[in-house]
Design an enzyme around this catalytic site. Structure first.
Site, PDB file in Angstrom:
ATOM      1  CG  MET A   3      29.713  41.846  42.056  1.00 16.15           C
ATOM      2  SD  MET A   3      29.682  42.187  43.807  1.00 16.15           S
ATOM      3  CE  MET A   3      29.464  40.564  44.474  1.00 16.15           C
ATOM      4  N   PRO A   4      29.678  40.304  38.295  1.00 15.15           N
ATOM      5  CG  PRO A   4      29.826  40.525  35.993  1.00 15.15           C
ATOM      6  CD  PRO A   4      29.501  41.270  37.223  1.00 15.15           C
ATOM      7  CE1 TYR A   5      36.617  36.472  42.479  1.00 10.03           C
ATOM      8  CE2 TYR A   5      35.920  34.313  41.723  1.00 10.03           C
ATOM      9  CZ  TYR A   5      36.835  35.115  42.357  1.00 10.03           C
ATOM     10  OH  TYR A   5      37.980  34.558  42.854  1.00 10.03           O
ATOM     11  CG  PHE A  43      34.951  41.894  41.683  1.00  6.69           C
ATOM     12  CD1 PHE A  43      35.724  42.723  42.474  1.00  6.69           C
ATOM     13  CD2 PHE A  43      33.571  42.049  41.682  1.00  6.69           C
ATOM     14  CE1 PHE A  43      35.121  43.690  43.274  1.00  6.69           C
ATOM     15  CE2 PHE A  43      32.972  43.011  42.478  1.00  6.69           C
ATOM     16  CZ  PHE A  43      33.742  43.839  43.274  1.00  6.69           C
TER      17      PHE A  43
END
Length: 70
Positions: free
Chosen positions: A1-3, A41
């Site tokens: 889940m990259p931000y 994200f």
């Protein structure tokens, strides 16, 4: 889940430019890291020039010093 948080100075960045940044940043994470775009994200923060400093000075002041004389 990259931000990913992109910070830019608050200077007429258009809705279209922001959309391109979001799209292309997401594409890069998919291509390079194999990330799922639905869990990637990207947030863009626009920072006022008075709140952005380089070398100990506000960008507003740096630009005043570098502006050509009228």
């Amino acid at each position: 889940m990259p931000y990913v948080n992109i910070k830019v100075t608050k200077e007429s960045v258009t809705k279209e430019q922001k959309a391109a940044l979001i799209e292309r940043t997401t594409e890069m994470l998919v291509e390079v890291l194999g990330k799922d775009p639905s869990t990637t994200f990207v947030v863009i923060d626009e920072v006022d020039l008075d709140n952005w400093g380089i070398g100990g000075a506000q960008v507003t002041e740096l630009r005043k010093m570098r502006a050509p004389p009228h």
